[in-house]
Scaffold this active site. Structure first.
Site, PDB file in Angstrom:
ATOM      1  N   LYS A 116      46.548  68.544  46.876  1.00  0.00           N
ATOM      2  CA  LYS A 116      47.572  69.542  47.178  1.00  0.00           C
ATOM      3  C   LYS A 116      48.517  69.829  46.022  1.00  0.00           C
ATOM      4  O   LYS A 116      48.954  70.976  45.849  1.00  0.00           O
ATOM      5  CB  LYS A 116      48.337  69.143  48.429  1.00  0.00           C
ATOM      6  CG  LYS A 116      47.708  69.790  49.619  1.00  0.00           C
ATOM      7  CD  LYS A 116      47.476  68.957  50.814  1.00  0.00           C
ATOM      8  CE  LYS A 116      46.232  69.403  51.537  1.00  0.00           C
ATOM      9  NZ  LYS A 116      44.983  68.830  50.985  1.00  0.00           N
ATOM     10  N   GLU A 200      58.569  69.604  49.486  1.00  0.00           N
ATOM     11  CA  GLU A 200      58.827  71.041  49.411  1.00  0.00           C
ATOM     12  C   GLU A 200      59.780  71.437  50.522  1.00  0.00           C
ATOM     13  O   GLU A 200      60.027  70.670  51.454  1.00  0.00           O
ATOM     14  CB  GLU A 200      57.508  71.848  49.475  1.00  0.00           C
ATOM     15  CG  GLU A 200      56.746  71.727  50.777  1.00  0.00           C
ATOM     16  CD  GLU A 200      55.387  72.434  50.763  1.00  0.00           C
ATOM     17  OE1 GLU A 200      54.829  72.715  49.681  1.00  0.00           O
ATOM     18  OE2 GLU A 200      54.890  72.715  51.870  1.00  0.00           O
ATOM     19  N   HIS A 235      48.003  70.406  66.225  1.00  0.00           N
ATOM     20  CA  HIS A 235      47.153  70.815  65.096  1.00  0.00           C
ATOM     21  C   HIS A 235      45.747  71.237  65.519  1.00  0.00           C
ATOM     22  O   HIS A 235      44.865  71.384  64.674  1.00  0.00           O
ATOM     23  CB  HIS A 235      47.098  69.730  64.010  1.00  0.00           C
ATOM     24  CG  HIS A 235      48.458  69.412  63.445  1.00  0.00           C
ATOM     25  ND1 HIS A 235      49.203  70.326  62.742  1.00  0.00           N
ATOM     26  CD2 HIS A 235      49.207  68.291  63.520  1.00  0.00           C
ATOM     27  CE1 HIS A 235      50.348  69.781  62.399  1.00  0.00           C
ATOM     28  NE2 HIS A 235      50.395  68.548  62.868  1.00  0.00           N
ATOM     29  N   ARG A 292      35.651  75.154  53.176  1.00  0.00           N
ATOM     30  CA  ARG A 292      34.471  75.139  54.052  1.00  0.00           C
ATOM     31  C   ARG A 292      34.446  76.408  54.901  1.00  0.00           C
ATOM     32  O   ARG A 292      35.399  77.183  54.902  1.00  0.00           O
ATOM     33  CB  ARG A 292      34.587  73.948  55.005  1.00  0.00           C
ATOM     34  CG  ARG A 292      35.865  74.038  55.839  1.00  0.00           C
ATOM     35  CD  ARG A 292      35.949  73.046  56.967  1.00  0.00           C
ATOM     36  NE  ARG A 292      37.021  73.380  57.887  1.00  0.00           N
ATOM     37  CZ  ARG A 292      38.304  73.089  57.728  1.00  0.00           C
ATOM     38  NH1 ARG A 292      38.694  72.438  56.652  1.00  0.00           N
ATOM     39  NH2 ARG A 292      39.199  73.453  58.618  1.00  0.00           N
TER      40      ARG A 292
HETATM   41  C1  MV4 Z   1      54.661  72.809  56.659  1.00  0.00           C
HETATM   42  C2  MV4 Z   1      55.443  73.203  57.746  1.00  0.00           C
HETATM   43  C3  MV4 Z   1      56.715  73.680  57.488  1.00  0.00           C
HETATM   44  N1  MV4 Z   1      57.178  73.726  56.213  1.00  0.00           N
HETATM   45  N2  MV4 Z   1      55.154  72.884  55.404  1.00  0.00           N
HETATM   46  C4  MV4 Z   1      50.886  71.305  59.227  1.00  0.00           C
HETATM   47  C5  MV4 Z   1      49.451  71.331  58.843  1.00  0.00           C
HETATM   48  C6  MV4 Z   1      49.413  71.347  57.358  1.00  0.00           C
HETATM   49  N3  MV4 Z   1      48.378  72.223  56.919  1.00  0.00           N
HETATM   50  C7  MV4 Z   1      50.755  71.796  56.931  1.00  0.00           C
HETATM   51  N4  MV4 Z   1      51.585  71.831  58.106  1.00  0.00           N
HETATM   52  C8  MV4 Z   1      52.864  72.286  58.057  1.00  0.00           C
HETATM   53  N5  MV4 Z   1      53.404  72.370  56.817  1.00  0.00           N
HETATM   54  C9  MV4 Z   1      56.394  73.341  55.211  1.00  0.00           C
HETATM   55  N6  MV4 Z   1      56.856  73.394  53.963  1.00  0.00           N
HETATM   56  C10 MV4 Z   1      54.902  73.125  59.043  1.00  0.00           C
HETATM   57  C11 MV4 Z   1      53.600  72.660  59.199  1.00  0.00           C
HETATM   58  C12 MV4 Z   1      53.103  72.664  60.562  1.00  0.00           C
HETATM   59  C13 MV4 Z   1      52.098  73.545  60.967  1.00  0.00           C
HETATM   60  C14 MV4 Z   1      51.497  74.436  60.083  1.00  0.00           C
HETATM   61  C15 MV4 Z   1      50.495  75.288  60.496  1.00  0.00           C
HETATM   62  C16 MV4 Z   1      50.086  75.274  61.838  1.00  0.00           C
HETATM   63  C17 MV4 Z   1      50.656  74.411  62.722  1.00  0.00           C
HETATM   64  C18 MV4 Z   1      51.665  73.542  62.316  1.00  0.00           C
HETATM   65  C19 MV4 Z   1      52.256  72.661  63.239  1.00  0.00           C
HETATM   66  C20 MV4 Z   1      53.221  71.794  62.819  1.00  0.00           C
HETATM   67  C21 MV4 Z   1      53.645  71.791  61.473  1.00  0.00           C
END
Ligand code: MV4
Length: 452
Positions: A116, A200, A235, A292
């Site tokens: 990442k 971040e 998720h 993927r």
């Molecule tokens: C975040 C976020 C808020 N702010 N990053 C969750 C999965 C991973 N791919 C990254 N995720 C998140 N990153 C920042 N800077 C909130 C989430 C997140 C989320 C993101 C996409 C779909 C569902 C989610 C559920 C909880 C938290």
């Protein structure tokens, strides 16, 4: 073109890949675990090879057994599908070492986007917007605190080798950040064998929008626009749709162009997805790249008319992407409902067992991607998804009405499924308005619970 392809997966995606191969005149070899030995889709393969017992680590995650099956069957290529070994650079490399084409990116491209910190750096270099934060993995607590005070709290700690929401920590202040940094790094080391973490800016309220992309071995990359995957629980996506409701498409086009440039910069070959969060102001921030074919790829296939699985195979065989960016037009609206063998009335508890009633929907604009037939026994070993119901119509509203109609036709028993939940969601006024945030479903489910 390949003469024979091995499918290193199971269930609906194994069948989806088999169908693509057969239309391309490619012979198929499907591997299976003993838990799947009676799965009906295996009969459609030219050859089926047992690779071990039910536990994934002894079968679908076992690289040497899969490579052995590929060598015995003399295949030219392996398609990994999604999950299992699909995002493992060591599997892509093992294929290369054995002179078998991996249908997906090179281990180098996978590694570059899977890490990442490295991925964010590549994103920035190509003009893809990302959240402000630490440019590198955190070496020094004081430096992290300094960055956090600059970007402002809350901040989120993420593992560079993590993904899909594992190992994330939200910090509201300096004290929490200081204490969590060490814990997060230790957890990342234990979970991923890599203790690198970064911070971040944390976005409280967001939508989840992802861009579907294709890159080829000739340095071309195109985007197939986006999917909105905001409706999810723990998720796990529940409904995905395309196009995303209420976005500024011309502004978003610039983000898509940058994302395509980014995958081009790592010489990416195959299907990839760039995940973004969308804030209330209409700004996009990239989270991560999935290297993927994704579960929800059919949504994009329906609105663009492009067969993503076939393209992944053709690209691996060295063909050029036969579309120019301007050929990719959005037609209508599509939605995918993931039907799982879980009981939504009892906190989504698994409901494995024999399916004696299976009456799938059909008619105009309805696509069913499933490996289930009447009499199928859902094994307890794997994920609980039994079908993807994908609907397509001219407008979003018609798509929702068609989804409701298809869900009414869909009759499954005696196992419990998430169909009743989907029926409520496609009738839900908030969802019908479009643009729900990523926490909407869990909030709504909580509000549904009896308060006694
Ligand atoms: C975040 C976020 C808020 N702010 N990053 C969750 C999965 C991973 N791919 C990254 N995720 C998140 N990153 C920042 N800077 C909130 C989430 C997140 C989320 C993101 C996409 C779909 C569902 C989610 C559920 C909880 C938290």
């Amino acid at each position: 073109m390949f003469k024979r392809v091995l499918i290193a997966n199971r269930g609906e995606i194994a069948l989806r890949i088999m169908r693509a191969c057969q239309e391309l005149g490619i012979q198929t070899v499907c591997v299976y675990s003993t838990a799947d030995k009676d799965a009906p889709y295996l009969k459609l393969a030219d050859r089926a090879i047992c690779i071990g017992p039910g536990p994934s680590k002894d079968s679908y995650l076992n690289i040497s057994r899969i490579i052995a099956a590929a060598e015995i069957a003399e295949v030219d290529a392996i398609h990994p599908g999604y999950g299992f070994l699909s995002e493992r650079p060591d599997f892509s490399r093992a294929c290369r070492d054995c002179k078998i084409e991996f249908i997906g990116p090179s281990p180098e491209a996978m590694q570059a986007l899977g890490d990442k910190v490295e991925c964010k750096r590549t994103a920035k270099e190509n003009g893809v917007p990302v959240f402000p934060g630490s440019p590198d993995a955190i070496e020094d607590e004081d430096k992290a605190v300094e960055i956090a005070s600059k970007i402002g709290y809350p901040v989120i700690i993420k593992a560079s080798a993590g993904g899909g929401g594992r190992g994330m920590k939200v910090c509201q202040n300096e004290a929490t950040l200081r204490s969590m940094l060490r814990i997060a790094s230790q957890e990342a080391q234990a979970a991923f064998g890599n203790g690198a973490v970064f911070i971040e800016k944390y976005l409280e309220q967001a939508r989840h929008v992802e861009i579907q992309m294709l890159g080829d071995k000739h340095g071309n990359a195109i985007y197939l626009w986006e999917r909105d995957c905001s409706l999810q629980r723990r998720h796990q996506k529940v409904i995905e749709e395309a196009p995303a409701p209420h976005i500024d498409r011309e502004k978003f086009r610039k983000v898509c162009e940058a994302a395509a440039k980014m995958i081009k910069s790592v010489k990416y070959a195959g299907a990839a997805t760039c995940e973004f969060l969308l804030d209330g102001k209409g700004d996009f921030y990239m989270l991560e790249v999935n290297t993927r074919v994704q579960v929800e790829h059919p949504v994009t296939e329906l609105i663009t008319g492009i067969d993503i699985v076939k393209m992944s195979i053709l690209i691996a065989a060295g063909e050029k992407i036969p579309y120019k960016q301007d050929d990719v037009k959005i037609k209508g609206h599509a939605m995918e409902m993931r039907i799982c063998a879980e009981d939504p009335a009892y906190d989504f508890r698994p409901s494995a067992g024999k399916i004696t009633t299976w009456e799938p929907p059909g008619g105009p604009g309805v696509r069913m991607d499933t490996h289930v037939v009447t009499g199928y026994v859902v094994p307890p070993n794997y994920d609980s998804m039994v079908a993807k119901l994908i609907v397509h119509a001219d407008t979003r509203e018609q798509c929702l009405d068609r989804a409701a109609r298809a869900l009414r036709e869909f009759n499954v028993g005696p196992i419990k499924t998430t169909i009743p939940l989907h029926q409520k969601l496609v009738a839900n006024p908030d969802f019908r308005k479009g643009g729900v945030d990523i926490k909407y479903l869990e909030r709504w489910l909580k509000a549904q619970q009896p308060t006694t």
